[in-house]
Scaffold this active site. Structure first.
Site, PDB file in Angstrom:
ATOM      1  N   GLU A 128      -6.784  -7.069  -9.845  1.00  0.00           N
ATOM      2  CA  GLU A 128      -6.313  -5.704  -9.605  1.00  0.00           C
ATOM      3  C   GLU A 128      -7.456  -4.773 -10.010  1.00  0.00           C
ATOM      4  O   GLU A 128      -7.482  -4.208 -11.085  1.00  0.00           O
ATOM      5  CB  GLU A 128      -5.052  -5.418 -10.407  1.00  0.00           C
ATOM      6  CG  GLU A 128      -4.377  -4.117  -9.987  1.00  0.00           C
ATOM      7  CD  GLU A 128      -3.092  -3.858 -10.744  1.00  0.00           C
ATOM      8  OE1 GLU A 128      -2.406  -2.896 -10.408  1.00  0.00           O
ATOM      9  OE2 GLU A 128      -2.763  -4.621 -11.678  1.00  0.00           O
ATOM     10  N   ALA A 139      -3.094   2.418 -15.236  1.00  0.00           N
ATOM     11  CA  ALA A 139      -3.462   1.820 -16.519  1.00  0.00           C
ATOM     12  C   ALA A 139      -4.764   1.030 -16.427  1.00  0.00           C
ATOM     13  O   ALA A 139      -4.919  -0.029 -17.030  1.00  0.00           O
ATOM     14  CB  ALA A 139      -2.336   0.934 -17.024  1.00  0.00           C
ATOM     15  N   HIS A 194      -3.524   1.318  -5.712  1.00  0.00           N
ATOM     16  CA  HIS A 194      -4.316   2.261  -6.511  1.00  0.00           C
ATOM     17  C   HIS A 194      -5.200   3.068  -5.565  1.00  0.00           C
ATOM     18  O   HIS A 194      -6.421   3.099  -5.696  1.00  0.00           O
ATOM     19  CB  HIS A 194      -5.140   1.515  -7.559  1.00  0.00           C
ATOM     20  CG  HIS A 194      -4.302   0.988  -8.684  1.00  0.00           C
ATOM     21  ND1 HIS A 194      -3.981   1.752  -9.788  1.00  0.00           N
ATOM     22  CD2 HIS A 194      -3.695  -0.214  -8.861  1.00  0.00           C
ATOM     23  CE1 HIS A 194      -3.220   1.039 -10.606  1.00  0.00           C
ATOM     24  NE2 HIS A 194      -3.023  -0.160 -10.065  1.00  0.00           N
ATOM     25  N   HIS A 229       2.426  -2.876  -5.913  1.00  0.00           N
ATOM     26  CA  HIS A 229       3.510  -2.027  -6.447  1.00  0.00           C
ATOM     27  C   HIS A 229       3.689  -0.711  -5.664  1.00  0.00           C
ATOM     28  O   HIS A 229       3.281   0.355  -6.098  1.00  0.00           O
ATOM     29  CB  HIS A 229       3.380  -1.788  -7.945  1.00  0.00           C
ATOM     30  CG  HIS A 229       2.024  -1.434  -8.475  1.00  0.00           C
ATOM     31  ND1 HIS A 229       1.230  -0.416  -7.956  1.00  0.00           N
ATOM     32  CD2 HIS A 229       1.325  -1.933  -9.529  1.00  0.00           C
ATOM     33  CE1 HIS A 229       0.125  -0.317  -8.655  1.00  0.00           C
ATOM     34  NE2 HIS A 229       0.155  -1.229  -9.610  1.00  0.00           N
ATOM     35  N   ALA A 233       0.967   4.357  -8.371  1.00  0.00           N
ATOM     36  CA  ALA A 233      -0.486   4.486  -8.231  1.00  0.00           C
ATOM     37  C   ALA A 233      -0.895   4.788  -6.793  1.00  0.00           C
ATOM     38  O   ALA A 233      -1.886   4.256  -6.273  1.00  0.00           O
ATOM     39  CB  ALA A 233      -1.213   3.253  -8.751  1.00  0.00           C
ATOM     40  N   HIS A 267       9.789   1.553 -13.245  1.00  0.00           N
ATOM     41  CA  HIS A 267       8.794   1.943 -12.249  1.00  0.00           C
ATOM     42  C   HIS A 267       9.402   2.606 -11.021  1.00  0.00           C
ATOM     43  O   HIS A 267       8.714   3.386 -10.349  1.00  0.00           O
ATOM     44  CB  HIS A 267       7.991   0.711 -11.801  1.00  0.00           C
ATOM     45  CG  HIS A 267       7.024   0.213 -12.814  1.00  0.00           C
ATOM     46  ND1 HIS A 267       7.405  -0.559 -13.898  1.00  0.00           N
ATOM     47  CD2 HIS A 267       5.671   0.378 -12.933  1.00  0.00           C
ATOM     48  CE1 HIS A 267       6.334  -0.861 -14.625  1.00  0.00           C
ATOM     49  NE2 HIS A 267       5.282  -0.305 -14.063  1.00  0.00           N
ATOM     50  N   ASP A 290       4.696  -7.013 -12.849  1.00  0.00           N
ATOM     51  CA  ASP A 290       3.559  -6.311 -13.451  1.00  0.00           C
ATOM     52  C   ASP A 290       3.610  -6.460 -14.975  1.00  0.00           C
ATOM     53  O   ASP A 290       3.191  -5.581 -15.720  1.00  0.00           O
ATOM     54  CB  ASP A 290       3.566  -4.829 -13.055  1.00  0.00           C
ATOM     55  CG  ASP A 290       2.188  -4.170 -13.180  1.00  0.00           C
ATOM     56  OD1 ASP A 290       1.201  -4.900 -13.402  1.00  0.00           O
ATOM     57  OD2 ASP A 290       2.112  -2.936 -13.087  1.00  0.00           O
ATOM     58  N   ILE A 324       2.281   4.791 -17.166  1.00  0.00           N
ATOM     59  CA  ILE A 324       2.976   3.519 -17.331  1.00  0.00           C
ATOM     60  C   ILE A 324       1.965   2.385 -17.253  1.00  0.00           C
ATOM     61  O   ILE A 324       1.110   2.352 -16.360  1.00  0.00           O
ATOM     62  CB  ILE A 324       4.068   3.347 -16.263  1.00  0.00           C
ATOM     63  CG1 ILE A 324       5.164   4.393 -16.450  1.00  0.00           C
ATOM     64  CG2 ILE A 324       4.687   1.951 -16.333  1.00  0.00           C
ATOM     65  CD1 ILE A 324       6.248   4.347 -15.392  1.00  0.00           C
ATOM     66  N   ALA A 325       2.048   1.467 -18.206  1.00  0.00           N
ATOM     67  CA  ALA A 325       1.036   0.416 -18.348  1.00  0.00           C
ATOM     68  C   ALA A 325       1.652  -0.950 -18.109  1.00  0.00           C
ATOM     69  O   ALA A 325       1.690  -1.803 -18.989  1.00  0.00           O
ATOM     70  CB  ALA A 325       0.406   0.490 -19.730  1.00  0.00           C
TER      71      ALA A 325
END
EC number: 3.5.1.25
Length: 400
Positions: A128, A139, A194, A229, A233, A267, A290, A324-325
């Protein structure tokens, strides 16, 4: 029929929902799965409740660790501990995901994960990053993000060998199309994520990735790109700027991509999860976790790659930004949350088993309960609480 183990109860897979079924296992392989009435022998006592539901072992395409271990630490021992914990919670197949790191650390981490893949503990690795959009880094350490670099990609390929299975990238970066070509030539799955790409750029990358995976040089069985996801992002869907969300939904609806959903109640809103299942169908969705190092542990201080993370009430956030991580739920937790959101059980199971198995090109081995398949089984109660896990025919969590 001779079998070392027979399970009886309701069977739920993406291909069947049998109220009174039997699953027979011999030598690590399923020899029968179907109605108990058709079993050629004694299927055992009937579960009159029925309190037992028999599922295929779950398949997670996106997880970063568990039980205090982060796959990005470069520790084969820690990664092994995390993988074994996730197996014990019903995720019998997983990709180990790495967050963005320095080139040196990414090479180190991929080498460590290759040993786990060689031992059969993981199905491979998922990068990722580092080719992500700085404005959608989430994150990930923004100081370590890069534009696609063919030399670095070659080094990553060399470190991972065939164990590198997928890579998340931002479609708008210079060289993204060439990167997709490098990935698909080796059967590595490009995953859009992302990203701040506009609709056309995102749609074009997914189309190009699908075409590359369909090329004659790919013998891995991996034929569809994914979306990392969905919604997280990336820019929110806007009626005058549909962006990557709309492009991803359209590609999934057409069957040309699989969208990841982190349906953990953090999420995504439950209504969003239900909507996506209704729009694109379970066959085009992969439920993922995740998950990060706090999975299986208490609230507290952790790390995700280079970043310090605090977990409060099960929600992980980067200390410096509040982003959020990752997640702290297991994949079975995610299935339970999706069902609570209104997704039919069979659809949620399909998206956590057969769909990710097909993404990996492993549909003949995992993701369903059929004769000849690997004996990966998760047994749950009527509330989808774990009762037992069978992996490759061996109990990793003994049946209650």
């Amino acid at each position: 029929m001779s079998a070392t183990l027979i399970l009886r109860g309701r069977i739920v897979t993406g291909s069947m929902d049998v109220p009174d079924g039997a699953v027979a296992v011999d030598g690590g392989v399923i020899t029968y799965a179907g109605p108990a009435s058709d079993f050629p022998g004694d299927p055992g006592p009937k579960d009159h409740e029925p309190a037992r539901i028999i599922l295929p072992g779950l398949v997670d395409l996106h997880c970063h660790g568990a039980l205090g271990a982060d796959f990005s630490e470069g520790s084969a021992e820690g990664a092994r501990s995390a993988a074994q914990y996730l197996h014990s919670r019903g995720t019998t197949t997983l990709l180990a995901s790495l967050v963005t790191g320095s080139a040196e650390h990414l090479v180190r981490n991929l080498k460590a994960l290759k040993t786990l893949a060689d031992d059969g503990l993981i199905a491979g690795s998922h990068l990722e990053g580092p080719f992500l959009a700085s404005g959608q880094c989430g994150a990930h350490d923004p100081t370590l993000l890069l534009e696609p670099d063919a030399g670095l990609v070659s080094d990553l390929f060399e470190a991972a060998g065939s164990s590198l299975v997928s890579m998340t990238l931002a479609a708008e970066l210079p060289g993204a199309t060439a990167l997709v070509d490098m990935l698909t030539a080796r059967g590595v799955i490009p995953s859009l994520g992302h990203t701040a790409a506009d609709h056309g750029t995102a749609a074009s990358l997914l189309e190009h990735a699908a075409g590359g995976l369909a090329g004659p040089g790919n013998s891995t069985g991996r034929i569809r790109p994914t979306v990392t996801h969905l919604f997280n992002a990336m820019p929110s869907l806007h009626h005058r700027a549909p962006g990557p969300v709309a492009a991803s939904l359209s590609a999934a609806h057409a069957g040309n991509a699989v969208v990841e959903l982190i349906a953990d109640g953090v999420h995504l809103a439950p209504e969003t999860v239900k909507m996506v299942f209704e729009l694109v169908g379970a066959e085009n969705i992969a439920l993922v976790t995740d998950s990060m190092a706090a999975t299986g542990l208490q609230d507290g201080q952790y790390r995700l790659g280079t970043l310090a993370v605090s977990v409060d009430q099960g929600v992980a956030r980067v200390d410096s930004t509040g982003a959020i991580a990752g997640g702290t739920a297991t994949l079975l937790d995610v299935v339970r949350s999706a069902v609570a959101a209104g997704v039919p059980l069979q659809g949620a199971v399909h998206a956590a088993t057969a769909v990710p198995a097909s993404v990996l090109g492993l549909s003949a081995q995992i993701g369903d309960l059929r004769a000849g398949m690997r004996a990966d089984v998760a047994v749950v109660d009527r509330d989808l609480n774990l009762a037992g896990v069978l992996r490759r025919g061996e109990w990793v969590t003994p049946l209650d």
